[in-house]
Design a protein around this motif. Sequence first.
Motif, PDB file in Angstrom:
ATOM      1  N   LYS A  46       0.826  -1.205   0.000  1.00 30.49           N
ATOM      2  CA  LYS A  46       0.000   0.000   0.000  1.00 30.49           C
ATOM      3  C   LYS A  46       0.865   1.262   0.000  1.00 30.49           C
ATOM      4  O   LYS A  46       0.427   2.320  -0.459  1.00 30.49           O
ATOM      5  CB  LYS A  46      -0.927  -0.011   1.205  1.00 30.49           C
ATOM      6  CG  LYS A  46      -1.976  -1.120   1.159  1.00 30.49           C
ATOM      7  CD  LYS A  46      -2.895  -1.078   2.371  1.00 30.49           C
ATOM      8  CE  LYS A  46      -3.930  -2.197   2.303  1.00 30.49           C
ATOM      9  NZ  LYS A  46      -4.826  -2.195   3.485  1.00 30.49           N
ATOM     10  N   VAL A  49       1.275   3.133  -3.365  1.00 29.59           N
ATOM     11  CA  VAL A  49       0.187   3.896  -3.982  1.00 29.59           C
ATOM     12  C   VAL A  49       0.511   5.385  -3.856  1.00 29.59           C
ATOM     13  O   VAL A  49       0.816   5.894  -2.779  1.00 29.59           O
ATOM     14  CB  VAL A  49      -1.164   3.589  -3.311  1.00 29.59           C
ATOM     15  CG1 VAL A  49      -2.263   4.494  -3.866  1.00 29.59           C
ATOM     16  CG2 VAL A  49      -1.524   2.117  -3.503  1.00 29.59           C
ATOM     17  N   GLU A  55      -2.451   6.985  -7.743  1.00 32.18           N
ATOM     18  CA  GLU A  55      -3.302   7.349  -6.606  1.00 32.18           C
ATOM     19  C   GLU A  55      -4.629   6.591  -6.677  1.00 32.18           C
ATOM     20  O   GLU A  55      -5.184   6.388  -7.756  1.00 32.18           O
ATOM     21  CB  GLU A  55      -3.584   8.851  -6.618  1.00 32.18           C
ATOM     22  CG  GLU A  55      -2.366   9.719  -6.326  1.00 32.18           C
ATOM     23  CD  GLU A  55      -2.053   9.800  -4.843  1.00 32.18           C
ATOM     24  OE1 GLU A  55      -2.721   9.110  -4.053  1.00 32.18           O
ATOM     25  OE2 GLU A  55      -1.127  10.558  -4.487  1.00 32.18           O
ATOM     26  N   ARG A  56      -5.092   6.168  -5.506  1.00 40.33           N
ATOM     27  CA  ARG A  56      -6.405   5.528  -5.352  1.00 40.33           C
ATOM     28  C   ARG A  56      -6.526   4.203  -6.113  1.00 40.33           C
ATOM     29  O   ARG A  56      -7.635   3.746  -6.400  1.00 40.33           O
ATOM     30  CB  ARG A  56      -7.535   6.482  -5.765  1.00 40.33           C
ATOM     31  CG  ARG A  56      -7.643   7.721  -4.871  1.00 40.33           C
ATOM     32  CD  ARG A  56      -8.820   8.601  -5.246  1.00 40.33           C
ATOM     33  NE  ARG A  56      -8.628   9.194  -6.577  1.00 40.33           N
ATOM     34  CZ  ARG A  56      -7.913  10.278  -6.792  1.00 40.33           C
ATOM     35  NH1 ARG A  56      -7.324  10.911  -5.806  1.00 40.33           N
ATOM     36  NH2 ARG A  56      -7.782  10.768  -8.024  1.00 40.33           N
ATOM     37  N   LYS A  58      -6.977   0.456  -6.617  1.00 42.02           N
ATOM     38  CA  LYS A  58      -7.553  -0.589  -5.787  1.00 42.02           C
ATOM     39  C   LYS A  58      -6.530  -1.697  -5.558  1.00 42.02           C
ATOM     40  O   LYS A  58      -5.749  -2.039  -6.446  1.00 42.02           O
ATOM     41  CB  LYS A  58      -8.799  -1.167  -6.465  1.00 42.02           C
ATOM     42  CG  LYS A  58      -9.959  -0.190  -6.592  1.00 42.02           C
ATOM     43  CD  LYS A  58     -11.147  -0.848  -7.273  1.00 42.02           C
ATOM     44  CE  LYS A  58     -12.321   0.111  -7.405  1.00 42.02           C
ATOM     45  NZ  LYS A  58     -13.468  -0.522  -8.097  1.00 42.02           N
TER      46      LYS A  58
END
Length: 283
Positions: A46, A49, A55-56, A58
């Motif tokens: 994570k 990211v 960005e963002r 999943k």
Amino acid sequence: MEFGFLPSTDLDTIDFSLPEGDDSILPGQASPDFKFYFGAARWGRKEWVGTLYPERLKESLFFDEYLKHFNYIELNAVFYQLPKADQVRIWAEKAKPYPDFKFTPKISREITHIRRLKNAQAATNNFIEVISEFGAALGPCFFQLSDNFASKHFDVLEEYLVSLPEDFKCNVEFRHPDWFEPEVFRRITDLLTDLNIGLIITDSAGRRDVVHTSLTTDSVHIRFNGYSNHPTDRQRMEAWRDKILNWKAKGIKEVYFTLNQWENDAFYVSQLTAREVFKDLLV
């Protein structure tokens, strides 16, 4: 990642030069099939990211994004839990648009740490059966022997390795220091050479004995532990570039270079440094 860890304040006291090692197994001329594989131990970070990953993004799409940046994954996760064959086929299918991509799975801890290579035939067969679903994307698997698996267990190791299928491509990582005593090291390298099994090189500051640079096959797996982009990280990468280029000229066929960082948020800058240092190999 705790293996070989030292505080960053100690790094300037370490001799990071690479030993000569024994590369006499190489034929002495460059191979037209040479390939340099560069990747990480996991794709599900994570912390990436917003830097390596958009960005963002999943979490379910982390591997799809990883494939855009690297040509192999060490796949440490299977050490803790062997996936179902269906899951392996899903990963292999995702990698198909990248025909040079390789998975190098870490052998299950049930085999290496729980059973300690004894009475492990059923578990080994199951591991090989599941992992074989990677098909053409499967690179060499690797055994990480536990820190307390010492050379007094040489006969256990030999019996286990001899029992492996001849077409099962794999490498072994030793951690107990007595494997690197000269007499024992010669004995183990002779065994691995005879069995066409690779000997992993782990580059950590606190355990320079495991940075042996000796080859037992024409393929090598290097596990590089960085130190949050300390200046010595780049110096060590440059030393590896020179060593790998030398091996390339002598005929090594595959180099798997795994980049780890003690702090995961340091990985983005570290991989940029590695791409710059290894630009002549990343082609």
